[in-house]
Design a protein around this motif. Structure first.
Motif, mmCIF file in Angstrom:
data_model
loop_
_atom_site.group_PDB
_atom_site.id
_atom_site.type_symbol
_atom_site.label_atom_id
_atom_site.label_comp_id
_atom_site.label_asym_id
_atom_site.label_seq_id
_atom_site.Cartn_x
_atom_site.Cartn_y
_atom_site.Cartn_z
ATOM 1 N N LEU A 134 0.814 -1.208 0.000
ATOM 2 C CA LEU A 134 0.000 0.000 0.000
ATOM 3 C C LEU A 134 0.853 1.266 0.000
ATOM 4 O O LEU A 134 0.408 2.320 -0.469
ATOM 5 C CB LEU A 134 -0.922 0.014 1.222
ATOM 6 C CG LEU A 134 -1.948 -1.128 1.302
ATOM 7 C CD1 LEU A 134 -2.416 -1.320 2.730
ATOM 8 C CD2 LEU A 134 -3.129 -0.854 0.391
ATOM 9 N N GLY A 235 -3.196 -4.854 -2.674
ATOM 10 C CA GLY A 235 -3.041 -3.537 -2.094
ATOM 11 C C GLY A 235 -2.937 -2.412 -3.109
ATOM 12 O O GLY A 235 -3.678 -1.420 -3.042
ATOM 13 N N THR A 510 -1.495 -7.829 3.737
ATOM 14 C CA THR A 510 -2.859 -7.296 3.684
ATOM 15 C C THR A 510 -3.826 -8.329 3.130
ATOM 16 O O THR A 510 -4.848 -8.644 3.739
ATOM 17 C CB THR A 510 -2.925 -6.031 2.812
ATOM 18 O OG1 THR A 510 -1.999 -5.071 3.286
ATOM 19 C CG2 THR A 510 -4.331 -5.421 2.845
ATOM 20 N N MET A 529 -5.415 0.621 4.604
ATOM 21 C CA MET A 529 -6.398 0.514 3.526
ATOM 22 C C MET A 529 -7.708 1.207 3.894
ATOM 23 O O MET A 529 -8.279 1.953 3.083
ATOM 24 C CB MET A 529 -6.660 -0.963 3.222
ATOM 25 C CG MET A 529 -7.636 -1.213 2.092
ATOM 26 S SD MET A 529 -8.039 -2.958 1.946
ATOM 27 C CE MET A 529 -9.033 -3.197 3.427
#
Length: 575
Positions: A134, A235, A510, A529
């Motif tokens: 991310l 991500g 994630t 997120m």
């Protein structure tokens, strides 16, 4: 009167000695049998059954009735949905081409030139591996988003969609490719290059006939690893993909957005196909690989070449600057009070309690989960590898354990997480009490990253002399005691490597846990997120930077402790 010949001295007779040994032998076999049964049961519960549950759900309706491939036909018949397959493969092909090319040149500069600052370049090249996927996506928003500092460099084009996915995933997958290619290029026989030079072979022909063939298997492995990472990542497309749908984001939308678990299972199966194909190709290539550096080989040492060294120094500098720009932009963005309206630097975005009801709890949960994963995962992985490499199991059982240990490498994290939903939420499953707890996050993360740790443990165990088990058997020492007193201490450096690998990946993951957390067990990567989804890019960047900084500190500690342990536990090799 007859005198009995069975005197106390006969306690040393062979028959009685064998009898006295039976309890010890029985205990040894009992312990080993219990451990083996636990290993097999663990692999079945954490890997096989969740995947089978996911496959079964893809051919069932909401009531559990078998409907065959109806959902597959529905998905493939919808152009808006099936386009995700082409988008996924296209992104995978583009990123793989870019990353493999750049990482090969970077690795070549590190191993085949005398350019300066090579240790620094190696550290910078590996830096992205410590960040969640991310982070580069958030950096791309700060750099090239609608209010980005370098948006003019796109000449009116948008970063959202394929361009953002390509740039974000190129950053994130680069160190994985660099690690493989640096290893592939670091061992070469200098005699081959001397022979080529004596025959007047041009540098280009030497490169194409000696260097490339020697690195062929490493290149193929790099292609499969990068391609798999790209097509299975969640991500980057989630944050910066825009309307460019891929299979991983489709799964999330179907499950989290529409609660359509059956369709999520269908897309998971489709996502599993390219990952499995890449894994099979890489496995077949590795089986064909032959040893290229033998006992008589001479290690290649590159000669100083000002022109070549200068060119590769420039190339590595540009790539390193690009990596630093992405990381630096995330750090800068996390310190800006309110982008782009208040550019004053402050710690405002790190006061997570202002932006989320969970506050700092996700970060603390990630540390807890990473710690438990590192401890429990390392122990489970090493015991599994020991049973494959050192125990006297039937070959078919060893093969089964090894296949199950290798399976996670071919299974995307999101697919495994969805399988956990179907398996642990089944009616009547006593293990359902684990769902939503910290325990299931630890179990899932360990299973997701099992393969690399397993291969690391196998490599360490293969280096141990086989005589250890033979001597232990001759001295009537139970095998589990030999394991605890010899194998485990000697393999301490490898155990530390596995633990740090699990810890760092548990911090940054994630996709594998996005379906499994509860409000009490939300992790830092998931919080990134969620905050970005809510438009809180600054706090999301702050949490991502915090994950990166924590992973970097842990890695530095690992390097320091690793050197100490290496000196204390590997003296037997030098003697």
């Amino acid at each position: 009167m007859s005198i009995s010949t069975h005197t106390p001295a006969d306690a040393h007779s062979p028959a009685l000695s064998r009898k006295s040994l039976l309890p010890a032998i029985g205990k040894d076999q009992w312990v080993l049998g219990l451990v083996i049964a636990a290993v097999v049961l663990y692999l079945i519960i954490t890997l096989l059954l969740p995947l089978l549950s996911m496959l079964a759900r893809s051919v069932q309706d909401s009531d559990g009735a078998f409907i065959g491939l109806n959902y597959f036909a529905e998905y493939l018949g919808n152009p808006a949905l099936s386009q995700s397959i082409g988008n996924t493969l296209k992104a995978g092909a583009i990123v793989t081409t870019i990353v493999v090319s750049l990482s090969f040149l970077f690795a070549y500069g590190l191993t085949r030139t005398q350019m300066p600052l090579k240790p620094l370049f190696k550290v910078l090249g590996m830096l992205p591996i410590l960040a969640p996927s991310l982070l580069p996506a958030i950096s791309m928003i700060y750099l090239f988003g609608n209010q980005g500092v370098a948006v003019d460099l796109l000449f009116g084009h948008s970063i959202y969609g394929l361009p953002g996915i390509v740039m974000g995933l190129a950053f994130w997958t680069f160190p994985h490719a660099l690690l493989i290619l640096t290893t592939a290029l670091s061992t070469s026989d200098a005699r081959l290059y001397e022979a080529a030079r004596s025959m007047g072979t041009s540098p280009f022909r030497t490169f194409t006939t000696i260097t490339l063939p020697a690195a062929k298997f490493g290149l193929i492995s790099t292609v499969t690893v990068v391609f798999t990472l790209v097509v299975t990542d969640f991500g980057v497309p989630k944050v910066i993909g825009g309307q460019y749908n891929v299979l991983a984001t489709d799964i999330y939308k179907q499950v989290a957005g529409q609660q359509n678990f059956a369709m999520g299972a269908v897309i998971s199966v489709l996502l599993l196909i390219p990952a499995l194909l890449a894994f099979v190709i890489d496995h077949r290539v590795q089986k064909k690989q032959k040893e290229l550096f033998g006992a008589r080989s001479v290690n290649f040492e590159p000669e100083r070449n000002p022109v070549k060294d200068g060119l590769f120094f420039l190339l590595c500098s540009l790539i390193s600057l690009a990596i630093l720009a992405v990381v630096g932009m995330a750090i800068y963005g996390s310190l800006v009070t309110f982008w782009p309206w208040n550019m004053a630097l402050s710690w405002n975005n790190y006061h997570f309690e202002k932006f989320s009801a969970n506050g700092w709890e996700p970060y603390l949960n990630s540390l807890e989960m990473a710690f438990y994963t590192a401890i429990a995962g390392t122990l489970i992985i090493f015991i599994t590898a020991y049973n494959v490499e050192k125990s006297k199991l039937p070959p078919i059982l060893k093969h089964f354990i090894h296949i199950m240990a290798m399976l996670p490498m071919a299974v995307p994290g999101m697919v495994l997480g969805l399988g956990y939903i179907f398996f642990f939420n089944q009616a009547g499953n006593p293990l359902g009490i684990l769902y939503g707890t910290m325990a299931i996050l630890v179990i899932n993360t360990t299973a997701h990253y099992f393969t690399v740790g397993h291969l690391t443990a196998l490599t360490a165990l293969k280096k141990l002399p086989a005589e250890i088990e033979q001597v232990a058997a001759s001295l009537k020492i139970p095998q589990y005691k030999a394991f605890l007193k010899v194998s485990l201490p000697v393999c301490t450096p490898a155990l530390l490597d596995i633990a740090i690998y699990l810890f760092v990946n548990a911090l940054t993951t994630t996709s594998a846990v996005v379906f499994l957390y509860s409000t009490d067990t939300m992790l830092a990567s998931v919080s990134v997120m969620n905050m970005e989804d809510a438009g809180q890019t600054g706090p999301a960047a702050a949490m991502a930077v915090l994950i990166l900084a924590t992973a970097a500190c842990v890695k530095i500690g690992h390097m320091t402790l690793g050197k100490l342990l290496l000196n204390r536990t590997q003296k037997w090799k030098r003697s």
